[in-house]
Design an enzyme around this catalytic site. Structure first.
Site, PDB file in Angstrom:
ATOM      1  N   HIS A   1       0.855  -1.180   0.000  1.00  0.00           N
ATOM      2  CA  HIS A   1       0.000   0.000   0.000  1.00  0.00           C
ATOM      3  C   HIS A   1       0.895   1.234   0.000  1.00  0.00           C
ATOM      4  O   HIS A   1       2.010   1.210   0.502  1.00  0.00           O
ATOM      5  CB  HIS A   1      -0.873  -0.033   1.261  1.00  0.00           C
ATOM      6  CG  HIS A   1      -1.961   0.987   1.307  1.00  0.00           C
ATOM      7  ND1 HIS A   1      -1.725   2.293   1.631  1.00  0.00           N
ATOM      8  CD2 HIS A   1      -3.306   0.882   1.087  1.00  0.00           C
ATOM      9  CE1 HIS A   1      -2.874   2.963   1.624  1.00  0.00           C
ATOM     10  NE2 HIS A   1      -3.843   2.133   1.282  1.00  0.00           N
TER      11      HIS A   1
ATOM     12  N   ASP B   1       2.047  -4.319   8.182  1.00  0.00           N
ATOM     13  CA  ASP B   1       0.829  -3.528   8.009  1.00  0.00           C
ATOM     14  C   ASP B   1      -0.359  -4.484   8.092  1.00  0.00           C
ATOM     15  O   ASP B   1      -0.613  -5.258   7.171  1.00  0.00           O
ATOM     16  CB  ASP B   1       0.897  -2.824   6.653  1.00  0.00           C
ATOM     17  CG  ASP B   1      -0.401  -2.118   6.268  1.00  0.00           C
ATOM     18  OD1 ASP B   1      -1.417  -2.288   6.962  1.00  0.00           O
ATOM     19  OD2 ASP B   1      -0.393  -1.401   5.244  1.00  0.00           O
TER      20      ASP B   1
ATOM     21  N   GLN C   1      -5.584  -4.853   6.797  1.00  0.00           N
ATOM     22  CA  GLN C   1      -6.563  -5.757   6.202  1.00  0.00           C
ATOM     23  C   GLN C   1      -6.584  -7.121   6.885  1.00  0.00           C
ATOM     24  O   GLN C   1      -7.264  -8.042   6.409  1.00  0.00           O
ATOM     25  CB  GLN C   1      -6.256  -5.942   4.709  1.00  0.00           C
ATOM     26  CG  GLN C   1      -6.266  -4.680   3.892  1.00  0.00           C
ATOM     27  CD  GLN C   1      -7.641  -4.042   3.786  1.00  0.00           C
ATOM     28  OE1 GLN C   1      -8.663  -4.706   3.976  1.00  0.00           O
ATOM     29  NE2 GLN C   1      -7.688  -2.759   3.477  1.00  0.00           N
TER      30      GLN C   1
ATOM     31  N   LYS D   1     -11.553   0.054   9.865  1.00  0.00           N
ATOM     32  CA  LYS D   1     -11.663  -1.146   9.030  1.00  0.00           C
ATOM     33  C   LYS D   1     -12.119  -2.357   9.838  1.00  0.00           C
ATOM     34  O   LYS D   1     -12.169  -3.472   9.310  1.00  0.00           O
ATOM     35  CB  LYS D   1     -10.324  -1.436   8.347  1.00  0.00           C
ATOM     36  CG  LYS D   1      -9.865  -0.358   7.369  1.00  0.00           C
ATOM     37  CD  LYS D   1      -8.560  -0.731   6.699  1.00  0.00           C
ATOM     38  CE  LYS D   1      -7.981   0.417   5.886  1.00  0.00           C
ATOM     39  NZ  LYS D   1      -8.787   0.764   4.705  1.00  0.00           N
TER      40      LYS D   1
ATOM     41  N   CYS E   1      -4.616   2.651  -3.872  1.00  0.00           N
ATOM     42  CA  CYS E   1      -3.343   3.045  -3.248  1.00  0.00           C
ATOM     43  C   CYS E   1      -2.251   2.008  -3.495  1.00  0.00           C
ATOM     44  O   CYS E   1      -1.395   1.774  -2.636  1.00  0.00           O
ATOM     45  CB  CYS E   1      -3.512   3.290  -1.749  1.00  0.00           C
ATOM     46  SG  CYS E   1      -4.550   4.708  -1.364  1.00  0.00           S
TER      47      CYS E   1
END
Length: 415
Positions: free
Chosen positions: A130, A207, A210, A233, A373
């Site tokens: 991302h 990261d 998600q 999220k 992104c």
């Protein structure tokens, strides 16, 4: 997971907690499939934040009156609750609240990267990063002289781990990787990446934007030095993110935001910093958002993170089968399985992704379109943009059927 077990999740009851899902546009009920961007917010989260504003709205760590004490306790205990949720045994000292995952990445890049990196050092990313990771470390590399390298992905959208083993060397200082790709849906073997990084005395940043919303995550089992994710999220509010960092690493870092609450003592000549995690939380923090994040965690854990993961995988499998059955639909990323998350990125032949999303919107089906992104990844895939349908705990196979109908309408319109 079977359809019977999917129904046992009682998605109908879950949907009742999300009033926004009852909205209609042009006489059609909303089908919300843009969860990788932002999930919807259930009543318990909204209620918890409203209670804060109605009952104990005050600044934290700033007053001795009752409201400030109540707000301070709630805010501090929110750090403890997040630590418990992701398996951080160090508790609140390892949990820093930020605005989002992007800010968490920037915090580490500025507070650690600018001080520790220099010419001859290497930063290793993946080709599916991302922009929050890619652009941040790219710019830190330009400022420090460190070289940025990228682990290849294969034709199926998985990381080439042999290439990772070759690329990460004793010159590598930081490995930063997404846990789950927001474009491909790929679930990366992050523990293996962390092991390779640590074998070369490099730090590892994962990261988890998600991943944390839809699967059990244990940061200590992964062994990452840093792990980040966002509240919005995972059925929580916007405006709050989390940076997990190993205590020893955070203690060695200098803050990069200065001002109130991150100091212990200030004179006209010098300043000293507060204890963890407060030295990285300058100014008035996200108090109501922290309260909301705790409510979201409680809500998700009441459902069960393993059940949420299984539900999303079933929806992704169903969408993959429905969309993939059409020869003019190209789907990106691995086939459904344990290394694919709950989203499907795709393109319809002859229809730009933005046009497709617009037609979907006419039918009250909300999807994402663009580069998500991940511009360099789209360049590698050879497409300017893609459409993305992403699922969460309140989505159903019937909504995927609505998605397929809307795609067919677009197909006929552009025939």
């Amino acid at each position: 997971m079977s359809q019977r077990n999917l129904e046992a999740l009682d998605v109908g009851a879950i949907r009742e907690a999300f009033p926004i899902l009852q909205r209609e546009f042009n006489g059609e009920q909303l089908v919300y499939l843009d969860n990788a961007a932002t999930t919807q917010t259930p009543d318990p989260v909204i209620d918890a934040m409203s209670d804060y504003y109605r009952e104990y709205n005050a600044n934290v760590h700033r007053g001795i009156h009752h409201l400030s004490q109540e707000a301070s306790i709630a805010y501090e205990e929110a750090h403890d609750r997040v630590a418990e949720f992701i398996g951080a045994s160090g508790g609140r000292e390892e949990i820093v609240f930020t605005k989002n995952t992007t800010e968490a990445e920037n915090l580490v890049a500025y507070a650690w990267g600018l001080n520790e990196l220099g010419p001859g050092d290497e930063i290793v990313l993946t080709e599916m990063e991302h922009h929050a990771s890619l652009v941040t470390w790219q710019q830190i590399g330009k400022r420090t002289g460190a070289e940025v390298k990228y682990i290849r992905i294969d034709d199926d959208g998985r990381l080439d781990m042999d290439h990772a083993a070759d690329l990460i060397t004793d010159d590598t200082a930081m490995v930063s990787a997404v846990h789950v790709s927001n474009t491909l849906g790929t679930v990366n073997p992050v523990s293996d990446l962390v092991d390779i990084a640590h074998d070369h005395d490099a730090l590892a940043f994962i990261d988890g934007a998600q991943a944390v919303p839809n699967r059990p995550v244990d940061v200590e089992a992964i062994d990452a030095d840093f792990y980040a994710f966002s509240g919005h999220k995972m059925a929580g509010p916007t405006g709050i993110g989390v940076l997990y960092g190993k205590k020893a690493v955070l203690e060695a870092m200098q803050p990069y935001l200065y001002g109130g609450d991150m100091i212990t003592k200030v004179t006209y000549e010098e300043s000293t910093w507060n204890d963890l995690p407060w030295k990285f939380e300058a100014g008035t923090p996200q108090i109501a958002e922290a309260v909301g994040l705790v409510a979201a965690i409680d809500y998700l854990e009441d459902i069960g993170m393993d059940r949420i993961e299984a539900h999303e995988q079933e929806l992704a499998r169903y969408a993959y089968e429905q969309l993939g059955a059409e020869p003019d639909v190209e789907i990106y990323g691995p086939e459904p399985g344990p290394d694919r998350g709950g989203l499907v990125g795709f393109n319809l032949e002859g229809v730009h992704a933005h046009d497709l999303a617009s037609i979907m919107n006419d039918h009250a089906v909300a999807i994402r379109a663009g580069d998500h992104c991940t511009q360099p990844l789209h360049d590698k895939l050879g497409v300017a943009a893609s459409a993305r349908a992403s699922f969460y705990v309140y989505n159903t196979t019937a909504e995927i059927d609505e998605l397929a109908v809307a795609i067919d309408n677009a197909r006929q319109l552009f025939a």
